[in-house]
Design an enzyme around this catalytic site. Structure first.
Site, PDB file in Angstrom:
ATOM      1  N   GLU A 119      26.275  51.855  99.969  1.00  0.00           N
ATOM      2  CA  GLU A 119      25.160  52.482  99.259  1.00  0.00           C
ATOM      3  C   GLU A 119      24.576  51.544  98.203  1.00  0.00           C
ATOM      4  O   GLU A 119      25.303  50.797  97.546  1.00  0.00           O
ATOM      5  CB  GLU A 119      25.618  53.785  98.590  1.00  0.00           C
ATOM      6  CG  GLU A 119      25.926  54.876  99.593  1.00  0.00           C
ATOM      7  CD  GLU A 119      26.324  56.194  98.950  1.00  0.00           C
ATOM      8  OE1 GLU A 119      26.086  57.245  99.579  1.00  0.00           O
ATOM      9  OE2 GLU A 119      26.874  56.185  97.830  1.00  0.00           O
ATOM     10  N   CYS A 365      25.980  56.018  87.881  1.00  0.00           N
ATOM     11  CA  CYS A 365      27.184  55.218  87.665  1.00  0.00           C
ATOM     12  C   CYS A 365      28.442  56.010  88.014  1.00  0.00           C
ATOM     13  O   CYS A 365      28.642  57.127  87.534  1.00  0.00           O
ATOM     14  CB  CYS A 365      27.233  54.777  86.204  1.00  0.00           C
ATOM     15  SG  CYS A 365      28.626  53.727  85.804  1.00  0.00           S
TER      16      CYS A 365
END
EC number: 2.1.1.192
Length: 374
Positions: A119, A365
């Site tokens: 990803e 994150c």
């Protein structure tokens, strides 16, 4: 890449060749391209021409490579294929804020030559467009708060698989926002310093000055848990990239519970490594600190962070925890966050607060994972 990994890769290549399989030439770095063309009796400069065709022109067929002789093109085509990574899925943030600004974060699922998936994230804003890219499939460090760490580790990405992420996101940026990438951050899946050879090779390609895609080293940030030997290698390489250290706690026991690697790389060792990096590069590092409710967001945690930060040349980047359904962590509450920030500012530290983007599509994150998190 370690020597045993290189030899294993070469054994695999030879085995595939013996079975009549054509290999992907994009597996080869610049040095290996030079060795290949030397074996074929070509001058060394041909490797630079071939590299340019692969990574500047992004050629998909050897027939396109008009600066190479027909004989060489035919020879290469008989033994090699050109197989870049491909985009197979997209998820776009649709929060009210992103729709108002017209700058939604987008997450991309990218398929590699062996059908593994990785990803990458495109993060637009008014001032810049940032590509957040991965360096490994999964991660072996198993940080307790990170989805990537919980999915396990598959393998390192090759240099071309890293650059391909950037090339794909550059095309998406041009298509969606009518402008190209301005920044690259190695903050996706994996620990970049555990794949440093390929990370450095990819940076060399991405910063090649006269290539169609070229970005300044100063616009690239490498994020790491803080591996001292590899940090020293980056410092002495002369790279002008920025370095971000995932600190998350300045209490040794808390950091060990959050990040198992901290048992080996203690805070004292980390401070020594940062000081060495500061000394060699004359540049600060960014200490990244994720606030977790009841774990590392107390006034005492802030005091410990102040003491650690004053040992090194740094600035502090505070980030909110991005929730993961299967994990029990919670982001720090707004009141504790405000007090935490004020303590740092009162101590004279340089503090920035990162605005979380992409959390609603698991693109922020710590949220990237191509396998379910258990």
């Amino acid at each position: 890449m370690e020597k045993n990994e290189i030899s294993e890769e070469r054994r695999t290549q030879e085995k595939e060749k013996q079975h009549g399989h054509r290999l992907n030439i994009r597996r080869l770095g610049r040095k290996e391209l030079t060795e290949l063309l030397t074996r074929l009796g070509e001058p060394a400069y041909r490797a630079n021409q071939l590299h340019r065709w692969l990574y500047s022109n992004q050629a998909l067929r050897f027939e396109e490579m008009s600066t190479l002789s027909k004989q060489l093109r035919q020879k290469l085509a008989s033994e090699w294929i050109i197989h870049p990574a491909s985009l197979v899925g997209t998820e776009r943030e649709t929060t009210d804020a992103s729709l108002v600004t017209g700058n939604p974060t987008a997450k991309f699922l990218i398929k590699l030559e062996d059908n593994e998936l990785v990803e990458s994230v495109l993060i637009p804003s008014e001032e810049r467009i940032t590509a957040c890219i991965s360096s490994q499939i999964g991660c072996p460090l198993r940080c307790t708060f990170c989805a990537t760490g919980h999915m396990g580790f598959r393998r390192n990405l090759t240099a071309s698989e890293i650059t391909d992420q950037v090339f794909l996101l550059e095309k998406e940026a041009q298509k969606r926002h009518w402008r190209g990438l301005t920044n690259i951050v190695f903050m996706g899946m994996g620990e970049p310093l555990l794949n440093l050879d390929n990370v450095l090779e990819s940076i060399g390609t991405l910063t090649e000055k006269d290539y169609q895609f070229s970005i300044s080293e100063r616009k690239i940030t490498i994020s790491t848990v803080g591996l001292p030997v590899e940090m020293d290698r980056i410092a002495r390489s002369g790279l002008k990239t920025k370095l971000a250290i995932s600190l998350h706690s300045a209490d040794q026991l808390i950091r060990e519970r959050m990040m198992p690697i901290a048992a080996d790389i203690t805070l004292d060792k980390l401070a020594k490594a940062i000081n060495s990096y500061n000394s060699v590069t004359s540049q600060p590092v960014t200490l990244v600190y994720m606030l977790l409710e009841g774990i590392n967001d107390s006034p005492e945690d802030a005091r410990k962070l102040v003491r650690f930060a004053k040992r090194v040349l740094c600035k502090i980047n505070l980030i909110d925890y991005n929730s993961i359904v299967t994990l029990k962590f919670k982001p720090g509450c707004s009141s504790s966050k405000t007090m935490f920030i004020q303590q740092l500012l009162d101590a004279g530290l340089l503090v920035t607060v990162r605005k979380s983007q992409g959390a609603t599509i698991n693109a922020a994150c710590g949220q990237l994972a191509t396998r379910p998190v258990r």
